[in-house]
Design a protein around this motif. Sequence first.
Motif, PDB file in Angstrom:
ATOM      1  N   ALA A   1      -7.721  -8.563  -4.870  1.00 61.19           N
ATOM      2  CA  ALA A   1      -8.325  -8.011  -3.652  1.00 61.19           C
ATOM      3  C   ALA A   1      -7.476  -6.864  -3.110  1.00 61.19           C
ATOM      4  O   ALA A   1      -8.021  -5.843  -2.662  1.00 61.19           O
TER       5      ALA A   1
ATOM      6  N   THR B   1       0.839  -1.204   0.000  1.00 61.69           N
ATOM      7  CA  THR B   1       0.000   0.000   0.000  1.00 61.69           C
ATOM      8  C   THR B   1       0.868   1.247   0.000  1.00 61.69           C
ATOM      9  O   THR B   1       0.588   2.210  -0.727  1.00 61.69           O
TER      10      THR B   1
ATOM     11  N   HIS C   1      -8.850  -3.139  -2.759  1.00 60.98           N
ATOM     12  CA  HIS C   1      -8.812  -2.540  -1.420  1.00 60.98           C
ATOM     13  C   HIS C   1      -8.121  -1.167  -1.450  1.00 60.98           C
ATOM     14  O   HIS C   1      -8.441  -0.287  -0.651  1.00 60.98           O
ATOM     15  N   ASN C   2      -7.200  -1.005  -2.390  1.00 62.34           N
ATOM     16  CA  ASN C   2      -6.462   0.254  -2.506  1.00 62.34           C
ATOM     17  C   ASN C   2      -7.068   1.210  -3.529  1.00 62.34           C
ATOM     18  O   ASN C   2      -6.419   2.166  -3.956  1.00 62.34           O
TER      19      ASN C   2
END
Length: 149
Positions: free
Chosen positions: A126, A95, A130-131
Motif C-alpha cells: 500500500a 516517502t 500510494h507513492n
Amino acid sequence: MEIKIREIAADEYSEVVVLWNDVLGVHTVTDENFRVTMEQMIKAGNYKTFVALLENHVVGFISIVHGLAVGSENGYLHITGLAVRKEFQRHKVGTELLRYTENYAKDSRISSIILCTGMKRTNAHAFYEHNGYDKDSFCFDKIINLTNE
C-alpha cells in the motif's frame, strides 16, 4: 520535524543494521557482515545507501543499486532495502527517502526504479502504491545450496 537525507557514514552502520533486523525482519545481518558488504558495495561503485536523519539519529534508510539492462539506455535503479523505525512510520520518512532516490535517478538520467517486497507485506504494498509505484511483475527467488551435501 525536519528530516535530512544523505549518504550513509561508517559510524551509522550499526543503526542501519538494527533497522534491517527490527523492521525488515532480516535477522542474518550483523555489524560485521554489514560493514564487509558496504565496503564491497562502495568499491563496486554502483551502490548507494542513503539515511534519513532526525537530530543526527538514523530513523530510516534506503539502499539502491544501479543495474544495466539491454534496451535501457541508462539502466535502472533497484531498491534493495528500505526501512523506517516503527515510531516514525506514517510520518513521511519513507516517502522522503523514495523522493530522494527518484531525484537521484532523475539527476543520473535513469528513468526506471524497481523493487521487490514480500507477498505478506501488505502495508508495504500500500505504501509503494500510494507513492506511485505499480505492481507490474512478480519477483521470484531461489536459495542455492552452496554445500556439497
